[in-house]
Scaffold this motif. Structure first.
Motif, short mmCIF file in Angstrom:
data_model
loop_
_atom_site.label_atom_id
_atom_site.label_comp_id
_atom_site.label_asym_id
_atom_site.label_seq_id
_atom_site.Cartn_x
_atom_site.Cartn_y
_atom_site.Cartn_z
N ALA A 43 23.24 39.26 22.37
CA ALA A 43 22.21 38.40 21.79
C ALA A 43 21.98 38.73 20.32
O ALA A 43 21.89 37.82 19.48
N GLY A 44 21.89 40.01 20.00
CA GLY A 44 21.70 40.40 18.61
C GLY A 44 22.87 40.02 17.74
O GLY A 44 22.70 39.56 16.60
N TYR A 45 24.06 40.20 18.28
CA TYR A 45 25.27 39.85 17.54
C TYR A 45 25.31 38.34 17.27
O TYR A 45 25.62 37.89 16.17
N THR A 46 24.96 37.57 18.27
CA THR A 46 24.95 36.12 18.12
C THR A 46 23.95 35.68 17.06
O THR A 46 24.23 34.78 16.24
N ALA A 47 22.79 36.32 17.05
CA ALA A 47 21.77 35.96 16.05
C ALA A 47 22.27 36.24 14.64
O ALA A 47 22.10 35.41 13.73
N ARG A 48 22.89 37.40 14.43
CA ARG A 48 23.39 37.76 13.09
C ARG A 48 24.50 36.81 12.65
O ARG A 48 24.52 36.34 11.50
N LEU A 49 25.44 36.55 13.55
CA LEU A 49 26.55 35.66 13.18
C LEU A 49 26.08 34.22 13.03
O LEU A 49 26.60 33.47 12.20
N GLY A 50 25.08 33.83 13.83
CA GLY A 50 24.54 32.48 13.70
C GLY A 50 23.99 32.23 12.31
O GLY A 50 24.17 31.14 11.74
N GLU A 51 23.34 33.24 11.72
CA GLU A 51 22.84 33.11 10.35
C GLU A 51 23.98 32.96 9.36
O GLU A 51 23.91 32.15 8.43
N ALA A 52 25.03 33.73 9.54
CA ALA A 52 26.18 33.66 8.64
C ALA A 52 26.84 32.29 8.71
O ALA A 52 27.20 31.70 7.68
N PHE A 53 27.01 31.77 9.91
CA PHE A 53 27.63 30.46 10.06
C PHE A 53 26.71 29.36 9.53
O PHE A 53 27.18 28.38 8.94
N ALA A 54 25.40 29.51 9.74
CA ALA A 54 24.46 28.51 9.23
C ALA A 54 24.53 28.41 7.71
O ALA A 54 24.42 27.31 7.15
N ARG A 55 24.72 29.55 7.03
CA ARG A 55 24.85 29.51 5.58
C ARG A 55 26.06 28.70 5.14
O ARG A 55 26.09 28.14 4.04
N ALA A 56 27.07 28.65 6.02
CA ALA A 56 28.27 27.86 5.73
C ALA A 56 28.16 26.44 6.26
O ALA A 56 29.11 25.66 6.13
N GLY A 57 27.02 26.11 6.86
CA GLY A 57 26.82 24.76 7.39
C GLY A 57 27.55 24.51 8.70
O GLY A 57 27.85 23.36 9.03
N VAL A 58 27.80 25.59 9.46
CA VAL A 58 28.55 25.47 10.72
C VAL A 58 27.66 25.90 11.87
O VAL A 58 26.98 26.93 11.81
N SER A 59 27.65 25.12 12.95
CA SER A 59 26.86 25.42 14.14
C SER A 59 27.61 26.38 15.05
O SER A 59 28.81 26.21 15.31
N LEU A 60 26.88 27.39 15.55
CA LEU A 60 27.48 28.43 16.40
C LEU A 60 26.72 28.53 17.71
O LEU A 60 25.49 28.55 17.73
N ARG A 61 27.44 28.62 18.82
CA ARG A 61 26.83 28.88 20.13
C ARG A 61 27.68 29.92 20.84
O ARG A 61 28.91 29.90 20.75
N SER A 62 27.02 30.84 21.52
CA SER A 62 27.75 31.95 22.13
C SER A 62 28.11 31.65 23.57
O SER A 62 27.29 31.13 24.35
N VAL A 63 29.33 32.03 23.95
CA VAL A 63 29.76 31.79 25.33
C VAL A 63 29.05 32.70 26.32
O VAL A 63 29.07 32.43 27.52
N HIS A 64 28.41 33.78 25.83
CA HIS A 64 27.73 34.66 26.78
C HIS A 64 26.50 34.00 27.39
O HIS A 64 25.99 34.47 28.42
N THR A 65 26.02 32.92 26.79
CA THR A 65 24.88 32.17 27.34
C THR A 65 25.32 31.08 28.31
O THR A 65 24.46 30.43 28.91
N GLU A 66 26.60 30.87 28.45
CA GLU A 66 27.11 29.81 29.32
C GLU A 66 27.26 30.31 30.76
O GLU A 66 27.63 31.47 30.98
N PRO A 67 27.03 29.46 31.76
CA PRO A 67 27.20 29.88 33.15
C PRO A 67 28.65 30.23 33.48
O PRO A 67 28.90 31.07 34.35
#
Length: 229
Positions: A43-67
């Protein structure tokens, strides 16, 4: 056609994570599925990388949240595999049946990006990782998206150093005592952009071929299997 973006490292000194990576250009508005298993705190890793991708205008979702993470990878538009421990990353994907799903998706055209452990995973095996085997995978075979190996975070020997351990070049020489595949020693800040059979290097690297002296390479096309000119 296989499309890959493979970084040596995710963070440069005094810079935000992935600030040096051409994420917007590579992903072109695709939603990216993130594989966080190289670190324990997903979860923490996803949050950090999500910010980095957002700065590039790219949407990120982590597979660890998927069933069903493997199914999510199989249906992804694009993928990013984060750095951390390569043995843990490979072991997790083996347990989730994610390797085949990921390989099949990328070979069908899904864009694959990664840094460090994520770059190791794109190779035929993880045998040229720098990481400690903190867990035991069921074999070392990786995705096989490349036909050569990469050693991310490649370090040149420091002149005058009193360090008595093996240099990275010596470890790669030992790899070539047992294996044939070339190894690209990818220095910090650099990356490989793969499009089909074409491999382009941004930054600098040493290419190690069995039985040959290493070849110094910088920005431009890379041909790891070609004999040194």
């Amino acid at each position: 056609m296989t499309e890959l973006l493979l970084l040596s490292n995710s963070t440069n000194p005094d810079a935000e994570p992935l600030a040096h990576a051409p994420l917007a250009e590579f992903y072109e508005g695709r939603t990216v599925h993130f594989v966080p298993y190289a670190l324990a705190d997903h979860a923490g890793y996803t949050a950090r990388l999500g910010e980095a991708f957002a700065r590039a205008g790219v949407s990120l979702r982590s597979v660890h949240t998927e069933p069903d993470p493997a199914a999510a990878l199989a249906s992804a538009e694009a993928v990013w595999v984060g750095g951390g421990n390569t043995f843990r990353l490979l072991t997790a994907l083996q347990a989730l049946d994610g390797l085949l799903a990921l390989r099949t998706a990328v070979q069908a055209g899904v864009r694959y990006g990664g840094a460090s452990a994520g770059t190791n995973l794109a190779c035929p095996t993880i045998r040229t990782t720098n990481d400690m085997p903190i867990v035991e995978p069921a074999g070392f075979d990786a995705l096989g998206l490349l036909d050569f190996q990469v050693n991310p975070h490649y370090l040149d020997p420091t002149p005058g150093s009193r360090h008595m351990g093996e240099t990275r070049a010596e470890r790669i020489a030992q790899f070539h005592e047992e294996n044939e595949a070339p190894v690209v020693g990818l220095r910090e800040g650099g990356w490989l952009r793969v499009s089909g059979d074409a491999v382009r290097l941004t930054g600098s690297a040493l290419v190690f071929r069995r039985g040959e002296e290493p070849e110094e390479c910088s920005d431009g096309l890379l041909t790891p299997w070609a004999p040194r000119a």
